[in-house]
Motif scaffolding. Structure first.
Motif, PDB file in Angstrom:
ATOM      1  N   GLU A 130       0.811  -1.221   0.000  1.00 19.40           N
ATOM      2  CA  GLU A 130       0.000   0.000   0.000  1.00 19.40           C
ATOM      3  C   GLU A 130       0.842   1.267   0.000  1.00 19.40           C
ATOM      4  OE1 GLU A 130      -3.560   0.469   2.352  1.00 19.40           O
ATOM      5  OE2 GLU A 130      -3.524  -1.668   2.844  1.00 19.40           O
ATOM      6  N   GLU A 131       2.008   1.238   0.671  1.00 25.06           N
ATOM      7  CA  GLU A 131       2.807   2.448   0.774  1.00 25.06           C
ATOM      8  C   GLU A 131       3.638   2.735  -0.483  1.00 25.06           C
ATOM      9  OE1 GLU A 131       5.041  -0.879   2.987  1.00 25.06           O
ATOM     10  OE2 GLU A 131       2.972  -0.195   2.697  1.00 25.06           O
ATOM     11  N   GLU A 132       3.635   1.811  -1.442  1.00 29.83           N
ATOM     12  CA  GLU A 132       4.425   2.008  -2.654  1.00 29.83           C
ATOM     13  C   GLU A 132       3.661   2.829  -3.684  1.00 29.83           C
ATOM     14  OE1 GLU A 132       6.759  -1.403  -4.140  1.00 29.83           O
ATOM     15  OE2 GLU A 132       5.711  -2.528  -2.587  1.00 29.83           O
ATOM     16  N   ALA A 133       4.419   3.576  -4.502  1.00 28.86           N
ATOM     17  CA  ALA A 133       3.801   4.409  -5.535  1.00 28.86           C
ATOM     18  C   ALA A 133       3.026   3.564  -6.537  1.00 28.86           C
ATOM     19  CB  ALA A 133       4.875   5.230  -6.252  1.00 28.86           C
ATOM     20  N   ALA A 134       3.516   2.335  -6.798  1.00 32.36           N
ATOM     21  CA  ALA A 134       2.872   1.470  -7.786  1.00 32.36           C
ATOM     22  C   ALA A 134       1.486   1.017  -7.352  1.00 32.36           C
ATOM     23  CB  ALA A 134       3.752   0.248  -8.064  1.00 32.36           C
ATOM     24  N   PHE A 135       1.165   1.156  -6.042  1.00 32.52           N
ATOM     25  CA  PHE A 135      -0.129   0.685  -5.547  1.00 32.52           C
ATOM     26  C   PHE A 135      -1.274   1.487  -6.166  1.00 32.52           C
ATOM     27  CE2 PHE A 135      -3.449   0.200  -2.196  1.00 32.52           C
ATOM     28  CZ  PHE A 135      -3.570  -1.182  -2.261  1.00 32.52           C
ATOM     29  N   GLU A 136      -1.035   2.770  -6.440  1.00 35.97           N
ATOM     30  CA  GLU A 136      -2.063   3.616  -7.059  1.00 35.97           C
ATOM     31  C   GLU A 136      -2.437   3.083  -8.442  1.00 35.97           C
ATOM     32  OE1 GLU A 136      -4.093   7.532  -6.366  1.00 35.97           O
ATOM     33  OE2 GLU A 136      -2.894   6.229  -5.099  1.00 35.97           O
ATOM     34  N   ASP A 137      -1.429   2.711  -9.236  1.00 34.70           N
ATOM     35  CA  ASP A 137      -1.695   2.147 -10.560  1.00 34.70           C
ATOM     36  C   ASP A 137      -2.407   0.798 -10.452  1.00 34.70           C
ATOM     37  OD1 ASP A 137      -0.594   4.244 -11.963  1.00 34.70           O
ATOM     38  OD2 ASP A 137       1.407   3.371 -12.032  1.00 34.70           O
ATOM     39  N   TRP A 138      -2.024   0.023  -9.443  1.00 33.25           N
ATOM     40  CA  TRP A 138      -2.653  -1.282  -9.214  1.00 33.25           C
ATOM     41  C   TRP A 138      -4.151  -1.111  -8.968  1.00 33.25           C
ATOM     42  CZ3 TRP A 138      -0.945  -6.329  -9.234  1.00 33.25           C
ATOM     43  CH2 TRP A 138      -1.699  -7.279  -8.551  1.00 33.25           C
ATOM     44  N   LEU A 139      -4.501  -0.088  -8.161  1.00 38.80           N
ATOM     45  CA  LEU A 139      -5.913   0.170  -7.869  1.00 38.80           C
ATOM     46  C   LEU A 139      -6.643   0.740  -9.079  1.00 38.80           C
ATOM     47  CD1 LEU A 139      -5.810   1.647  -4.244  1.00 38.80           C
ATOM     48  CD2 LEU A 139      -6.260  -0.705  -4.959  1.00 38.80           C
ATOM     49  N   SER A 140      -5.958   1.582  -9.870  1.00 38.83           N
ATOM     50  CA  SER A 140      -6.575   2.099 -11.095  1.00 38.83           C
ATOM     51  C   SER A 140      -6.912   0.953 -12.036  1.00 38.83           C
ATOM     52  CB  SER A 140      -5.632   3.087 -11.789  1.00 38.83           C
ATOM     53  OG  SER A 140      -5.466   4.255 -11.028  1.00 38.83           O
ATOM     54  N   ALA A 141      -6.005  -0.015 -12.128  1.00 38.39           N
ATOM     55  CA  ALA A 141      -6.263  -1.199 -12.960  1.00 38.39           C
ATOM     56  C   ALA A 141      -7.424  -2.001 -12.390  1.00 38.39           C
ATOM     57  CB  ALA A 141      -5.004  -2.061 -13.045  1.00 38.39           C
ATOM     58  N   LEU A 142      -7.533  -2.047 -11.060  1.00 33.89           N
ATOM     59  CA  LEU A 142      -8.631  -2.771 -10.419  1.00 33.89           C
ATOM     60  C   LEU A 142      -9.966  -2.107 -10.739  1.00 33.89           C
ATOM     61  CD1 LEU A 142      -8.588  -5.253  -8.456  1.00 33.89           C
ATOM     62  CD2 LEU A 142      -8.999  -3.630  -6.612  1.00 33.89           C
ATOM     63  N   LYS A 143      -9.983  -0.790 -10.724  1.00 35.18           N
ATOM     64  CA  LYS A 143     -11.203  -0.060 -11.077  1.00 35.18           C
ATOM     65  C   LYS A 143     -11.583  -0.333 -12.529  1.00 35.18           C
ATOM     66  CE  LYS A 143     -13.130   4.641 -11.146  1.00 35.18           C
ATOM     67  NZ  LYS A 143     -12.868   6.078 -10.852  1.00 35.18           N
ATOM     68  N   THR A 144     -10.591  -0.341 -13.412  1.00 34.38           N
ATOM     69  CA  THR A 144     -10.840  -0.647 -14.828  1.00 34.38           C
ATOM     70  C   THR A 144     -11.378  -2.062 -14.979  1.00 34.38           C
ATOM     71  OG1 THR A 144      -8.980   0.813 -15.372  1.00 34.38           O
ATOM     72  CG2 THR A 144      -9.813  -0.618 -17.132  1.00 34.38           C
ATOM     73  N   ALA A 145     -10.798  -3.003 -14.223  1.00 37.21           N
ATOM     74  CA  ALA A 145     -11.252  -4.399 -14.272  1.00 37.21           C
ATOM     75  C   ALA A 145     -12.697  -4.511 -13.790  1.00 37.21           C
ATOM     76  CB  ALA A 145     -10.340  -5.271 -13.417  1.00 37.21           C
ATOM     77  N   LYS A 146     -13.052  -3.719 -12.786  1.00 37.31           N
ATOM     78  CA  LYS A 146     -14.424  -3.758 -12.270  1.00 37.31           C
ATOM     79  C   LYS A 146     -15.416  -3.250 -13.310  1.00 37.31           C
ATOM     80  CE  LYS A 146     -17.032  -4.957  -8.802  1.00 37.31           C
ATOM     81  NZ  LYS A 146     -18.241  -5.119  -9.647  1.00 37.31           N
ATOM     82  N   LEU A 147     -15.012  -2.225 -14.062  1.00 40.09           N
ATOM     83  CA  LEU A 147     -15.869  -1.758 -15.155  1.00 40.09           C
ATOM     84  C   LEU A 147     -16.092  -2.879 -16.165  1.00 40.09           C
ATOM     85  CD1 LEU A 147     -15.725   1.577 -17.119  1.00 40.09           C
ATOM     86  CD2 LEU A 147     -15.669  -0.579 -18.356  1.00 40.09           C
ATOM     87  N   LEU A 148     -15.016  -3.570 -16.521  1.00 37.82           N
ATOM     88  CA  LEU A 148     -15.129  -4.664 -17.486  1.00 37.82           C
ATOM     89  C   LEU A 148     -16.001  -5.788 -16.941  1.00 37.82           C
ATOM     90  CD1 LEU A 148     -11.410  -4.781 -18.671  1.00 37.82           C
ATOM     91  CD2 LEU A 148     -13.368  -3.963 -20.007  1.00 37.82           C
ATOM     92  N   GLU A 149     -15.868  -6.075 -15.638  1.00 38.30           N
ATOM     93  CA  GLU A 149     -16.698  -7.112 -15.032  1.00 38.30           C
ATOM     94  C   GLU A 149     -18.174  -6.695 -15.060  1.00 38.30           C
ATOM     95  OE1 GLU A 149     -16.234  -9.959 -11.241  1.00 38.30           O
ATOM     96  OE2 GLU A 149     -16.610  -7.857 -10.709  1.00 38.30           O
ATOM     97  N   ASP A 150     -18.442  -5.425 -14.766  1.00 38.36           N
ATOM     98  CA  ASP A 150     -19.822  -4.949 -14.817  1.00 38.36           C
ATOM     99  C   ASP A 150     -20.385  -5.082 -16.228  1.00 38.36           C
ATOM    100  OD1 ASP A 150     -19.828  -4.338 -12.151  1.00 38.36           O
ATOM    101  OD2 ASP A 150     -19.566  -2.178 -12.408  1.00 38.36           O
TER     102      ASP A 150
END
Length: 794
Positions: free
Chosen positions: A619-639
């Motif tokens: 969570e404290e790493e900068a890459a975590f933000e991109d990981w969550l952005s990808a998760l949000k994108t994946a959720k759109l695709l799942e919807d």
């Protein structure tokens, strides 16, 4: 110069052009002919918009084809490809054939081999070269439209490398480069060994200026009163003034939200001056717009169009944009508020152009930044249509006297910036270096450097060592990920490297996909994969995709990484895990995290971490933000793949129908790549799981509808209606009672007949068939329950 004086044209073409009103060439066109453009000479034409660049290209291509050659016209945008192909089809009456190609990056383009003139995007041409299109060697003329876009970070390197490849591959190739007026057209001409036509001539006058106070201050020192009256809107006053002179207005703003808001406000101005004929046309266009998608964006656009206004941005579906552009060209729509995408070559001239916002947000700079002179001048160039407008006007807006002077200095009096190559960056070079090796274009590092020495970057740079350094780093990355290997000084692509090049994905995307698929095969969760990556993180500067995710958490041993956990080995990835995997690649534009999203998607990441593939950052790493952005994108695709209503998706994620379609199409492409890569890894189980996920995204349906949705003319809405009516498979549909099918499609006889014909029903005719009432009720219930369309991807 008369058209009849142009040498080398096929018989009848000069008469055809003259009958269309082109008897005398414009000065830049005549200069191009004198420079030999119709006799096989390469040329750079740097001239303003609407000054006849397309005819220069046509003269070159027609002369080349008449001499037994083949011509290629490269465009920057798919929308332009269709537009240009339609223009060139007027010459088919002289025995020439025109082909167009923009998609399917694995296609070898063999169907185009019989065409005399081919229109394609630079990405498509690049993929054709990679996939061995033999007709490339038959080219004698290549036209590069909007060549100044080599300056674009995203698309520029592909255009640059493609032109360099074509010139090296085809001896004596004529290259005609069409450009806006830029600050260094001579450098582009030097790079292409071409003659230069550099002109500021326009067929009609273009006045530029700044509106301040109650007047427009023009570039010639004159002023013209244009009072804002009781309104505080400069833009509304200009639109009203233009309408009084029977003109149209194109307004450029800096965001989608501003484009939509401006259209709503300006519709109150335009609705007063609409003729009965225009009103009828606008209602028809509005109805078509509402039929494109079931979203608030569609309704808002249609509402504005009915009043003679519209907005235009990348969040709209392609059909939305095309309908608006056509109605605006016909002057039924009187004003369009647009983001700068509309200035990039699409043919939408207007009497007046208003650049309302000359600054936009730049994430890299952390704030608002001025637009470039070149971009603003491209907007200016949309003002005035020859044959319809007596003049064109382009106006910036100032709020005070200091801003008035600044805008004159910054844009009115300024020359456009020079275009600069963006090639010497790792993201740009990764795909092109791999392609050069995989196609056998270069077989040694020295040969690779020699080829790159033929690019615009090499012409412009005073630091040739930088390109070599970045290229070496890229080769190291490709070797590390087993896409390229060296043997006795020879570079050779591996089987995976060849596949990645043909798939036309970024090698870093491919590395991410391979890493995730391997994790799935080992049965690893994201947390477990993070540990494995950390155990090897210090081994080398260049790491595999998973190693790049995390370099500090404790993990498993190398032996564990090779053998995998026996209990988890062979686990099949879930659709959501695969959606997240493709969303993490550089080829997917991730959704931004809005306020409150970080907490929501962090919770989701922990809830579903067992489905996520590859290593997860902390969570404290900068890459975590991109990981969550990808998760949000994946959720759109799942919807989307769970049949959620399109309007609800748009509202939930703050996107437009065009954004949804873009994400869906990109995911489908990347999942296809993942499926092929899984096959390359001999992972049959993962390949099957990826195939199902890809089909669900393609059709936008749950698993149980995949069979039905694949029938032509069915799509996601009708598949659900048919399923609810008890027709659950192709076999059911092939033998279904026709009344049930008619009811499921809500009584549309032609639609029902087409579906039954496509599925192989023995008697698809609907004569004397009555729709089943229960099926109609089930169809209506399906629509009410929130299962809606994105234009039925069928």
């Amino acid at each position: 110069m008369k058209v009849a004086d142009v040498p080398g044209l096929p018989e009848g073409v000069a008469d055809h052009l003259e009958s269309g009103g082109i008897e005398e060439l414009y000065p830049p066109q005549a200069e191009a002919v004198e420079a030999g453009v119709a006799e096989g000479e390469s040329l750079v034409a740097s001239v303003p918009t609407a000054s006849g660049k397309t005819l220069i290209a046509e003269l070159a291509m027609l002369s080349a084809v008449a001499d037994g050659g083949k011509a290629l016209y490269i465009v920057p945008l798919r929308a332009l490809a269709g537009e240009k192909a339609t223009e060139f089809e007027e010459f088919e009456q002289f025995g020439f054939s025109v082909g167009v190609s923009t998609g399917n990056y694995e296609d070898d383009g063999s169907r185009l081999s019989d065409n005399d003139i081919i229109v394609a995007t630079s990405e498509k041409v690049d993929s054709l070269v990679r996939n061995g299109a033999g007709w490339i060697d038959d080219l004698s003329c290549v036209v590069a439209d909007e060549v100044h876009l080599v300056d674009d970070d995203h698309r520029g390197p592909t255009l640059e490398v493609t032109l360099a490849k074509l010139r090296q591959r085809v001896q004596d190739l004529q290259v005609v480069a069409l450009s806006a007026t830029v600050g260094n057209a001579d450098e582009i001409a030097e790079w292409l060994d071409a003659e230069l036509v550099d002109s500021e001539w326009r067929p009609i006058d273009l006045r530029t200026g700044v509106h301040y106070g109650q007047a427009v201050h023009y570039d010639d020192g004159t002023q013209e009163e244009l009072a804002t009256g009781g309104s505080d809107s400069q833009t509304a006053a200009i639109v009203e003034d233009t309408l009084a002179d029977d003109g149209s207005t194109l307004v450029f703003v800096n965001s989608r939200r501003n484009a939509e808001a401006a259209a709503r406000r300006l519709a109150d101005v335009t609705k007063q001056g609409i003729s009965d004929d225009d009103q009828k046309r606008l209602r028809e266009v509005a109805d078509e717009i509402r039929g494109v998608s079931d979203t608030e964006t569609s309704d808002d656009l249609a509402d504005a169009v009915e009043k003679g206004a519209a907005f235009h941005h990348a969040g709209l579906a392609r059909e939305h944009r095309e309908l608006v552009e056509e109605a605006f060209r016909d002057r039924a729509i009187k004003v369009v508020s647009a983001t700068p995408t509309l200035a990039a070559g699409v043919n939408t001239p207007s009497r007046r152009v208003v650049v309302r916002d000359w600054q936009r947000y730049d994430g890299t700079a952390g704030g608002m930044q001025p637009l470039s002179v070149l971009e603003v001048h491209q907007m200016f160039g949309r003002a005035g249509r020859p044959g319809r407008d007596p003049y064109g006007e382009a106006v910036l807006l100032a709020n005070n006297h200091d801003e008035l002077e600044e805008l004159f200095d910054r844009y009115i009096y300024a020359e456009p910036e020079p275009v600069r190559s963006k090639l010497a960056a790792e993201p740009a070079l990764r795909t092109h270096v791999l392609a050069a090796v995989a196609t056998g274009f270069t077989t040694t590092e020295d040969a690779l450097h020699e080829f790159l020495g033929e690019t615009l970057y090499a012409t412009q740079t005073d630091d040739p060592g930088r390109l070599k350094s970045v290229t070496r780093d890229v080769l190291t990355y490709l070797e590390r990920n087993e896409f390229v290997e060296r043997e006795d000084g020879t570079l050779r692509a591996t089987s995976t490297g060849h596949l990645v090049s043909q798939l036309y994905v970024d090698p870093m995307s491919a590395a991410t996909l391979v890493d995730g698929l391997r994790a799935a095969k080992r049965g690893e969760t994201a947390a477990e994969a993070s540990g494995e990556a950390a155990s090897r993180a210090g081994e080398a500067t260049f790491q595999t995709a998973s190693e790049l995710q995390d370099d500090s958490a404790p993990g498993t041993s190398d032996e564990d990484a090779e053998t995998g956990d026996a209990e988890g080995e062979g686990a099949s990835p879930t659709p959501f895990g695969l959606f997240h995997l493709v969303s993490r690649t550089p080829d997917m534009y991730e959704l931004y995290l809005r306020s409150g999203d970080r907490e929501q998607y962090t919770e989701l990441a922990y809830e579903r971490e067992d489905e996520l593939l590859g290593s997860a950052p902390r969570e404290e790493e900068a890459a975590f933000e991109d990981w969550l952005s990808a998760l949000k994108t994946a959720k759109l695709l799942e919807d989307w793949a769970s049949e959620l209503d399109e309007d609800r998706i748009a509202e939930r994620y703050g996107v437009g129908p065009g954004d949804i379609r873009g994400k869906v199409e990109t995911a489908e492409w990347l999942l296809h790549a993942a499926e092929r890569l899984a096959g390359d890894l001999d992972d049959v189980e993962s390949a099957a799981a990826v195939r199902e996920a890809r089909k669900r995204v393609e059709y936008g349906v749950r698993e149980e509808l995949l069979d039905l949705a694949g029938v032509r003319n069915v799509g996601r809405k009708r598949a659900r209606r048919l399923y609810n009516a008890g027709i659950e498979s192709r076999a059911d549909l092939r033998n279904a009672e026709k009344s049930l099918v008619l009811g499921a499609v809500r009584g549309r006889e032609k639609t029902a007949e087409r579906i039954l014909e496509n599925v192989g029903h023995p008697d698809p005719e609907m004569d004397a068939v009555n729709a089943d009432a229960d099926a109609v009720a089930a169809a209506e219930e399906a629509d009410r329950s929130g299962q809606a369309n994105l234009g039925d991807f069928s």
